[in-house]
Enzyme design. Structure first.
Site, PDB file in Angstrom:
ATOM      1  N   HIS A 151      -6.950  -6.129  -0.998  1.00 33.72           N
ATOM      2  CA  HIS A 151      -5.748  -5.252  -0.865  1.00 33.72           C
ATOM      3  C   HIS A 151      -4.557  -5.702   0.382  1.00 33.72           C
ATOM      4  O   HIS A 151      -3.315  -5.543  -0.158  1.00 33.72           O
ATOM      5  CB  HIS A 151      -6.327  -3.789  -0.097  1.00 33.72           C
ATOM      6  CG  HIS A 151      -5.206  -2.685  -0.129  1.00 33.72           C
ATOM      7  ND1 HIS A 151      -4.865  -2.230  -1.123  1.00 33.72           N
ATOM      8  CD2 HIS A 151      -4.652  -2.135   0.956  1.00 33.72           C
ATOM      9  CE1 HIS A 151      -3.940  -1.129  -1.009  1.00 33.72           C
ATOM     10  NE2 HIS A 151      -3.793  -1.168   0.396  1.00 33.72           N
ATOM     11  N   ASP A 175      -9.949  -5.329  -4.864  1.00 34.44           N
ATOM     12  CA  ASP A 175      -9.396  -4.186  -3.961  1.00 34.44           C
ATOM     13  C   ASP A 175     -10.296  -3.291  -4.042  1.00 34.44           C
ATOM     14  O   ASP A 175     -10.736  -2.641  -5.093  1.00 34.44           O
ATOM     15  CB  ASP A 175      -8.244  -3.503  -4.624  1.00 34.44           C
ATOM     16  CG  ASP A 175      -7.261  -2.956  -3.477  1.00 34.44           C
ATOM     17  OD1 ASP A 175      -7.922  -2.328  -2.689  1.00 34.44           O
ATOM     18  OD2 ASP A 175      -6.121  -2.712  -3.551  1.00 34.44           O
ATOM     19  N   SER A 213       0.870  -1.168   0.124  1.00 33.47           N
ATOM     20  CA  SER A 213       0.028  -0.023  -0.031  1.00 33.47           C
ATOM     21  C   SER A 213       0.892   1.316   0.085  1.00 33.47           C
ATOM     22  O   SER A 213       1.543   1.405  -1.017  1.00 33.47           O
ATOM     23  CB  SER A 213      -1.062   0.039   1.205  1.00 33.47           C
ATOM     24  OG  SER A 213      -2.035   0.958   1.121  1.00 33.47           O
TER      25      SER A 213
END
Length: 403
Positions: A347, A313, A223
């Site tokens: 994610h 995601d 991320s």
């Protein structure tokens, strides 16, 4: 139960053979939190035990201590709520180890840099570094192990929530790497959030290169940490040799990061674009339209790059980010990239057999954000991507890997 007393559990429904045995690699689960022939299903399918606050993410906080996992056998096919009030026929415990006896861990406090170094026992290339580290954990005799070093180095970073997570770093270190789990906000005396970080901090963290095997280090991030892992390869091209970006952006996002006194262009966030679904936030549209100047200058990157993106995601548009990065790399007639795409994963792609976290706290708002992912394809993505990550670092960093 994790270090904060929160419990996670999983269960499968099995029919034993005529001699009363179950072989997890042969017999399918026909119900429960997972189905099919899944030898590690009891681990990757874990969910929060009933009655706890929603959105709790499973993380291993103290990697020096193994996780205690309790395995119980119950009669009949029981659901998760029925199991809470049932008595098991028998129970045993197993340990999941993140650092074996050949590993050691140090807290890092070098200038402004904060984090943890995890590595095989043995010498680094620069003993001066050790004077700035505090030895922590189970190892009593630093540098007395079976590995002599020096070791190839990796810097490991996580997302915008900050803090310091060491699980992935400890697992990588078991393959012969010295891994710096690097904090950058909400940890020790670092800023409270990522809006206040600057690139000079990450340049300072590259002191690490002087302490490990020569030839360049690797960076890996998830991320926001993935964005920072690529940022380091852009701005410090002679220091970073291999980059793994897991669901990260191809540009500077969220904050006006400074570097040597200059403010770098960035693409901002607009929290009014959060979409609330069943009390949770979907942040897919949170990022403003990309600012061209904020996109990374991939012509500067000398490192080999491994981009990992997922198709389910709900936190950010990671396939778009990865494909835009690759498009720009190709336009430069460069081929220093690989791309892995996992359609059903969410994610938070972690090392293998980590339970799916489909919710996570928002980094500013008092709400959970949706991370997406379906348990089985997410588990497959974690298992497959981990193999590729290990192979990638082995190929691109001088390694004493066990592989």
């Amino acid at each position: 139960m994790d270090e904060k007393g929160r419990t996670f559990e999983a269960h499968g429904h099995y029919t034993a053979s005529t001699n009363g045995k179950i072989h997890l690699n042969k017999h399918p689960s026909i119900g429960g939190t997972y189905t099919g022939i899944e030898p590690m299903g009891l681990f990757w399918s874990m969910v929060q035990s009933p009655g706890q606050k929603k959105g709790i993410r499973y993380v291993k906080l103290d990697v020096t201590q193994p996780s205690n996992v309790e395995l119980s056998l119950y009669p009949g096919y029981l659901g998760i709520n029925e199991l809470q009030d049932s008595k098991p026929m028998t129970t045993t415990r197993i340990l999941r180890v993140f650092m074996d006896e050949h590993m050691e861990r140090f807290e890092v406090k070098v200038g402004r840099v904060r984090g943890t170094l995890i590595k095989p026992k043995g010498q680094l290339t620069n003993n001066v570094l050790n004077k700035n580290m505090i030895h922590v954990g189970l190892i009593d005799n630093a540098f007395d192990g079976v590995c002599s070093g020096p070791f190839p180095g990796i810097i490991d970073m996580y997302g915008a929530l900050g803090g310091l997570l060491e699980m992935r770093a400890s697992l990588l270190a078991n393959y012969g790497y010295a891994v710096l789990a690097l904090g950058y906000c909400r940890y020790k005396d670092l800023p409270e959030n990522f809006l206040r970080i600057d690139l000079d901090y990450f340049e300072a963290s590259t002191f690490f290169q002087e302490c490990v095997m020569t030839g360049g280090i690797g960076t890996i991030g998830l991320s926001k940490g993935a964005e920072l892992a690529v940022t380091m390869a852009v701005y410090f091209p002679d220091k970073v040799k291999a980059v793994v970006s897991i669901n990260g952006a191809h540009m500077h996002t969220g904050s006006a990061m400074k570097f040597r006194g200059q403010t770098l262009p960035y693409t901002g966030y607009d929290n009014s674009k959060l979409v609330i679904i069943d009390g949770n936030a979907c942040s897919l549209e949170l990022l403003d339209d990309p600012v061209d100047e904020a996109v990374f200058d991939f012509s500067r990157v000398k490192a080999e790059m491994l981009y990992i993106a997922v198709g389910d995601d709900l936190l950010c548009k990671t396939p778009f980010y990865a494909e835009e990065a690759i498009k720009r790399i190709r336009s430069l007639n460069k081929s220093n990239y690989r791309y892995l795409y996992y359609p059903g994963a969410g994610h938070l792609v972690q090392p293998p057999n980590t339970p799916l976290s489909d919710l996570a706290p928002h980094w500013f708002e008092n709400i959970n954000v949706m991370c997406g992912g379906r348990p089985k394809p997410h588990a497959r993505a974690q298992e497959d991507s981990w193999k590729h990550i290990l192979q990638f670092f082995q190929s691109n960093l001088k390694s004493s890997s066990k592989l």
